[in-house]
Motif scaffolding. Structure first.
Motif, PDB file in Angstrom:
ATOM      1  N   SER A  23       0.676  -1.101   0.125  1.00 10.82           N
ATOM      2  CA  SER A  23       0.125  -0.015  -0.033  1.00 10.82           C
ATOM      3  C   SER A  23       0.792   1.220   0.062  1.00 10.82           C
ATOM      4  O   SER A  23       0.581   2.153   0.760  1.00 10.82           O
ATOM      5  CB  SER A  23      -0.885  -0.127   1.353  1.00 10.82           C
ATOM      6  OG  SER A  23      -1.742  -1.231   1.206  1.00 10.82           O
ATOM      7  N   GLY A  24       1.769   1.185  -0.928  1.00 13.59           N
ATOM      8  CA  GLY A  24       2.587   2.335  -0.928  1.00 13.59           C
ATOM      9  C   GLY A  24       3.712   2.686  -0.189  1.00 13.59           C
ATOM     10  O   GLY A  24       4.539   3.574  -0.074  1.00 13.59           O
ATOM     11  N   ALA A  25       3.983   1.620   0.916  1.00 14.75           N
ATOM     12  CA  ALA A  25       4.940   1.784   1.855  1.00 14.75           C
ATOM     13  C   ALA A  25       5.902   0.383   1.662  1.00 14.75           C
ATOM     14  O   ALA A  25       5.652  -0.382   0.739  1.00 14.75           O
ATOM     15  CB  ALA A  25       4.527   1.586   3.327  1.00 14.75           C
ATOM     16  N   LYS A  26       6.734   0.298   2.453  1.00 12.34           N
ATOM     17  CA  LYS A  26       8.014  -0.692   2.232  1.00 12.34           C
ATOM     18  C   LYS A  26       8.154  -1.269   3.680  1.00 12.34           C
ATOM     19  O   LYS A  26       8.371  -0.522   4.594  1.00 12.34           O
ATOM     20  CB  LYS A  26       9.178  -0.122   1.672  1.00 12.34           C
ATOM     21  CG  LYS A  26       9.301   0.068   0.192  1.00 12.34           C
ATOM     22  CD  LYS A  26      10.465   0.135  -0.332  1.00 12.34           C
ATOM     23  CE  LYS A  26      10.435   0.621  -1.978  1.00 12.34           C
ATOM     24  NZ  LYS A  26      11.894   0.628  -2.422  1.00 12.34           N
ATOM     25  N   LEU A  27       7.716  -2.747   3.729  1.00  8.94           N
ATOM     26  CA  LEU A  27       7.823  -3.187   4.974  1.00  8.94           C
ATOM     27  C   LEU A  27       9.001  -4.189   4.809  1.00  8.94           C
ATOM     28  O   LEU A  27       9.424  -4.692   3.669  1.00  8.94           O
ATOM     29  CB  LEU A  27       6.462  -4.041   5.114  1.00  8.94           C
ATOM     30  CG  LEU A  27       5.321  -3.600   5.385  1.00  8.94           C
ATOM     31  CD1 LEU A  27       4.170  -4.452   5.982  1.00  8.94           C
ATOM     32  CD2 LEU A  27       5.491  -2.625   6.745  1.00  8.94           C
ATOM     33  N   ALA A  28       9.617  -4.273   6.057  1.00 10.13           N
ATOM     34  CA  ALA A  28      10.839  -5.250   6.132  1.00 10.13           C
ATOM     35  C   ALA A  28      10.247  -6.412   7.207  1.00 10.13           C
ATOM     36  O   ALA A  28       9.673  -6.031   8.150  1.00 10.13           O
ATOM     37  CB  ALA A  28      12.153  -4.762   6.802  1.00 10.13           C
ATOM     38  N   VAL A  29      10.467  -7.783   6.400  1.00  8.32           N
ATOM     39  CA  VAL A  29      10.154  -8.952   7.439  1.00  8.32           C
ATOM     40  C   VAL A  29      11.357  -9.762   7.512  1.00  8.32           C
ATOM     41  O   VAL A  29      12.113 -10.127   6.443  1.00  8.32           O
ATOM     42  CB  VAL A  29       8.859  -9.671   6.671  1.00  8.32           C
ATOM     43  CG1 VAL A  29       8.546 -10.872   7.485  1.00  8.32           C
ATOM     44  CG2 VAL A  29       7.770  -8.646   6.334  1.00  8.32           C
ATOM     45  N   THR A  30      11.540 -10.174   8.898  1.00  4.72           N
ATOM     46  CA  THR A  30      12.567 -11.255   8.931  1.00  4.72           C
ATOM     47  C   THR A  30      12.212 -12.099   9.862  1.00  4.72           C
ATOM     48  O   THR A  30      11.355 -11.950  10.920  1.00  4.72           O
ATOM     49  CB  THR A  30      13.933 -10.369   9.461  1.00  4.72           C
ATOM     50  OG1 THR A  30      15.055 -11.410   9.459  1.00  4.72           O
ATOM     51  CG2 THR A  30      13.609  -9.836  10.856  1.00  4.72           C
ATOM     52  N   THR A  31      12.563 -13.330   9.944  1.00  2.00           N
ATOM     53  CA  THR A  31      12.458 -14.405  10.656  1.00  2.00           C
ATOM     54  C   THR A  31      13.688 -15.059  11.374  1.00  2.00           C
ATOM     55  O   THR A  31      14.632 -15.159  10.417  1.00  2.00           O
ATOM     56  CB  THR A  31      11.548 -15.289  10.493  1.00  2.00           C
ATOM     57  OG1 THR A  31      10.829 -16.082  11.471  1.00  2.00           O
ATOM     58  CG2 THR A  31      11.925 -16.279   9.335  1.00  2.00           C
ATOM     59  N   ASP A  32      13.779 -15.555  12.573  1.00  2.00           N
ATOM     60  CA  ASP A  32      15.010 -16.162  13.141  1.00  2.00           C
ATOM     61  C   ASP A  32      14.632 -17.174  14.082  1.00  2.00           C
ATOM     62  O   ASP A  32      13.637 -17.260  14.876  1.00  2.00           O
ATOM     63  CB  ASP A  32      15.985 -15.203  13.641  1.00  2.00           C
ATOM     64  CG  ASP A  32      17.544 -15.578  13.581  1.00  2.00           C
ATOM     65  OD1 ASP A  32      17.842 -16.782  13.301  1.00  2.00           O
ATOM     66  OD2 ASP A  32      18.368 -14.683  13.468  1.00  2.00           O
TER      67      ASP A  32
END
Length: 334
Positions: free
Chosen positions: A44-53
């Motif tokens: 939606s026009g934004a940039k999300l960062a997703v990480t998992t560990d």
């Protein structure tokens, strides 16, 4: 693909790289995309960062931290080195039957404290209990979500000849502290793990400078493996100066005793940054204003942008090529 999983597949080195490429990316992803600490997704026009560990460190309590603090700091750092503002975490616990409730409370409290330092909320979770002997006390999985503002975006494709390579502090501290805590190799040392969230320091770095190309969290496989990945992913040659790499004397002594190289030992509270040479001093000043960056140093340069390789100029004046960690150095480090 034949064979079986070995401990080396979890060390963050060459075999881990091949496992990720040949099994996971082959099934789920784009093998041509560079491997980053977090996935960047437009929403939606934004940039999300997703990480998992996932965290399986042994022992679960070590000098300078515990598995809970490590789980939060490690996940938050993967977001911040991607240029994201960390916002939310989820956490999943796998608990072994018979695990101490008192120890669990200590671990969870340390997670809450570490999250608060980065103004991050733990918003969801899960708990599973397995039979005695089915896991080693406690394993923790965390997922982190952050947002990347326009002014905080990194530009790794802009890496150019002459750019500076900076590490935010002494390397190998976490690896040596874990070795000593295990009491397996007869090593006695007062080295503390560097386990810490870097949100405040790296947020200031992103605000104070405009030419940070890329940042990495040099955990498993250490400084060398992280820089090999950058060099190969973006087709640049990075040359490090061994004399400029900050290593504590007791960490260096432990490595000489055990036959390890500090540049391959895990870190849990450091970042490696490539920035334009024109802004290296500004960045160093910013980093050194924070306790986690007191020993920040320029350790090398990008020497060309046509060949993906990492070189080390040794204290003797010779140069050698560095590769990803190969084989088992220290399993279950995080």
């Amino acid at each position: 693909m034949n064979g079986r999983i070995t401990l080396a597949h979890g060390d963050g080195g060459e075999q881990a790289h091949r496992l990720i490429q040949d099994v996971f990316i082959a099934a789920f992803g784009d093998s041509s995309a560079p491997m980053m600490d977090a996935a960047i997704q437009p929403v939606s026009g934004a940039k999300l960062a997703v990480t998992t560990d996932s965290f399986v460190v042994q022992p679960i309590f070590f000098p300078g931290g515990n598995i809970g603090k490590l789980a939060v700091a490690g996940t938050v750092n993967d977001l911040i080195v991607s240029g994201a503002e960390p916002l939310y975490l989820t956490c999943g616990f796998i608990l072994e039957e018979g695990f101490s409730l008192k120890e669990l409370q200590v671990i969870v409290k340390s997670m809450a404290e570490e999250a608060a330092k980065s103004n991050v909320r733990i918003v969801a979770g899960d708990t599973k209990v397995v039979e005695r002997g089915a896991c080693d006390g406690i394993f923790i999985n965390t997922t982190g979500i952050g947002v990347i503002r326009e002014e905080r975006q990194l530009h790794p494709t802009a890496i150019t000849e002459g750019d500076s390579v900076i590490v935010t502090g002494t390397i190998g501290d976490h690896g040596v502290s874990i070795i000593a805590a295990r009491n397996e190799l007869g090593l006695r040392t007062d080295v503390l793990s560097d386990c810490a969230s870097l949100t405040a320091m790296l947020s200031d770095a992103l605000i104070s400078t405009s030419t940070i190309r890329i940042m990495r969290d040099p955990t498993r496989g250490g400084l060398a493996t992280s820089l090999v990945e950058i060099a190969e992913d973006f087709g640049v040659t990075v040359e490090l100066d061994e004399e400029e790499i900050p290593v504590r004397p007791d960490v260096q002594g432990a490595c000489e005793l055990l036959g390890f190289e500090p540049i391959y030992l895990a870190n849990e509270g450091k970042a490696v940054i490539i920035v334009s040479q024109s802004e290296e001093m500004q960045l160093l000043e910013t980093l050194r204003r924070h306790p986690e960056g007191a020993n920040a140093a320029v350790i090398g340069r990008v020497t060309n942008t046509t060949k993906g390789q990492l070189l080390l100029r040794t204290v003797f004046g010779s140069s050698r090529r560095l590769h990803r960690l190969s084989g088992v150095l220290l399993p279950r480090i995080c």
